[in-house]
Scaffold this active site. Structure first.
Site, PDB file in Angstrom:
ATOM      1  N   ASP A 187      71.497 -60.514  26.615  1.00 59.57           N
ATOM      2  CA  ASP A 187      72.498 -61.326  26.445  1.00 59.57           C
ATOM      3  C   ASP A 187      74.183 -60.782  26.807  1.00 59.57           C
ATOM      4  O   ASP A 187      74.151 -60.113  26.690  1.00 59.57           O
ATOM      5  CB  ASP A 187      72.290 -62.008  25.167  1.00 59.57           C
TER       6      ASP A 187
ATOM      7  N   ASP B 238      75.554 -69.709  17.478  1.00 57.69           N
ATOM      8  CA  ASP B 238      75.456 -67.360  16.734  1.00 57.69           C
ATOM      9  C   ASP B 238      75.953 -67.908  15.057  1.00 57.69           C
ATOM     10  O   ASP B 238      77.151 -68.161  15.273  1.00 57.69           O
ATOM     11  CB  ASP B 238      76.865 -67.793  18.016  1.00 57.69           C
TER      12      ASP B 238
ATOM     13  N   GLU C 119      76.545 -65.695  12.537  1.00 50.86           N
ATOM     14  CA  GLU C 119      77.066 -64.421  11.752  1.00 50.86           C
ATOM     15  C   GLU C 119      78.517 -64.570  11.706  1.00 50.86           C
ATOM     16  O   GLU C 119      79.967 -64.535  11.569  1.00 50.86           O
ATOM     17  CB  GLU C 119      77.438 -63.574  13.138  1.00 50.86           C
TER      18      GLU C 119
END
Lengths: 215, 243
Positions: free
Chosen positions: A23, A115, A117
């Site tokens: 990625d 994502d 996080e």
């Protein structure tokens, strides 16, 4: 002895049949085609590219990264979105996904990963759960394919309190132990079996830098 | 978050005691690190990245871990043209396994790379503040700025960084040629005194390593005043060497 042979075979099989991927984000800029060809030659068969950056902008390099992946015959290419929690969830998804579709980066056959996080999330778990739900809803409305979630047990607990509401979505989890194996997975959020693991962070290879993934 | 700790550090009587340190982005093996330990009294700042992860960073961190070198931190040259987290995370991710060695991340805020900065002071100030906030939040290290008075004025109009809550350490570029922390252009920005100085314009070479020469000005702190963070950076070695 036979048991040891069986165990050895299973472990070996997990490495032999593992599919390795990478990625990358806006940080890598626009790597050369030869970098991607090198990565393909090194055994990287899928990629997950950042479509939305950490400040909610569209990655200006994602189209080129995507096209070069395919030119290098890295044919399985998904995208990920880094949410900007200071902006409206649905609007940013609509904007980024629409642009990615227009650029040919979202083809109707590849996936979006969200994502999740720790980065500026609210301290209120319900607020965050509602935000994630709104992003998912807009993804499904605009793109008609269920997104996946990128998170791990620590991040998920911190951000959502460990909600199991999204356990029907695929999970891509980071754990930088350097091991292309799911044996380290700690069930969380209703997920007992992961789909992809990001097992190594920033790695200089083939003239660029990638994070390493596998499934 | 730890602002009370930084205030405590500032209030501690700062002696004129300083010690030499060095900074470099060159590749250094374990033998060279051990050799440099004697020259620098164990402190070094290494290159973290300038638009991309420094190719020597992972190797150097490994060697530091195996050596007698104490280590201070890394320096990063940021760019306002990239989102903050996307540019610092790849570098800080390399650092994470060595987090017990690392007290500082410094950001290069000099006018040498004009294209890295906006012509709008407010944009630059907001960018720098976000850099410091995000580094603190992501890597939980102390943060510092490498700059000089002229650069700071050109980039931020001499801002005191009012929106950054914690203490930001100053690594001042002064090129006085003198190993004396009193040769400084402070006060400017949010700083009254430098914490580190790059005092020489000329790189030096020892142990087959080319490096820049610096001073750690704020050394002289009694070990009992150290924030617990510092206790993770081989405090026993520091005490043995300097007290």
């Amino acid at each position: 002895m036979k048991i040891l042979q069986i165990i050895f075979s299973l472990v070996l099989a997990s490495y032999v049949f593992a599919t390795y991927g990478l990625d990358m984000s806006i940080y890598q800029g626009d790597p050369a085609l030869s970098d991607f060809q090198c990565l393909k030659k090194d055994g990287y068969d899928f990629a997950i590219l950042q479509a939305q950056t950490s400040n909610g902008g569209y990655n200006p390099y994602v189209k080129s990264q995507f096209e070069k992946c395919h030119q290098a015959e890295i044919n399985y290419v998904d995208v990920y979105i880094f949410p900007d929690v200071s902006k409206d969830a649905a609007s940013q998804i609509h904007t980024t996904v629409s642009k990615a579709i227009g650029d040919g980066v979202l083809t109707g056959k590849n996936m979006i990963w969200l994502d999740i996080e720790p980065y500026k999330w609210s301290s209120n778990h319900q607020t965050n759960i509602d935000f994630i739900a709104a992003m998912i809803s807009e993804c499904e409305k605009v793109y008609n394919i269920k997104p996946g979630i990128y998170s791990n047990w620590n991040s998920w607990s911190e951000i959502t309190g460990g909600t199991t509401r999204f356990s029907s979505y695929q999970i891509w989890y980071p754990h930088y132990d350097g091991s292309a194996s799911f044996s380290d997975f700690e069930p969380f959020g209703g997920w007992s079996k992961p789909n992809i693991k990001q097992f190594q962070g920033t790695t200089s290879i083939c003239g660029t830098e990638i994070d390493k993934d596998f499934y | 978050m730890f602002s009370y700790i930084f205030i405590l550090l500032i209030q501690i009587q700062i002696a004129f005691l300083y010690h030499l340190t060095i900074d470099t982005s060159n590749k250094i093996d374990e033998t060279q690190f051990n050799c440099l330990t004697n020259y620098t009294n164990s402190t070094i700042i290494i290159g973290g990245g300038n638009g991309k992860v420094d190719p020597n960073l992972a190797y150097n961190l490994d060697q530091i871990n195996s050596s007698e070198m104490m280590f201070i931190g890394i320096y990063i040259t940021p760019s306002i043209n990239l989102p903050v987290l996307d540019q610092i995370k790849p570098i800080l991710d390399v650092l994470m396994p060595y987090s017990s060695l690392l007290p500082f991340v410094f950001y290069n805020v000099t006018f040498d790379s004009q294209n890295n900065w906006s012509q709008n002071f407010s944009e630059n100030i907001q960018f720098i503040t976000t850099l410091l906030d995000d580094t603190w939040a992501y890597a939980n290290t102390f943060v510092g700025i490498y700059t000089d008075k002229i650069s700071w004025t050109k980039i931020t109009n001499n801002s005191a960084l009012p929106d950054f809550d914690s203490y930001v350490f100053l690594w001042e570029r002064i090129y006085s040629g003198s190993q004396n922390c009193s040769n400084t252009s402070t006060p400017f920005g949010p700083w009254n005194d430098p914490d580190f100085l790059r005092y020489s314009i000329s790189p030096s070479q020892e142990c087959n390593v080319v490096f820049n020469q610096d001073l750690w000005c704020s050394l002289g702190l009694d070990s009992s005043d150290f924030h617990p963070f510092f206790e993770n950076i081989k405090l026993a070695k520091l005490k043995k060497k300097f007290h």
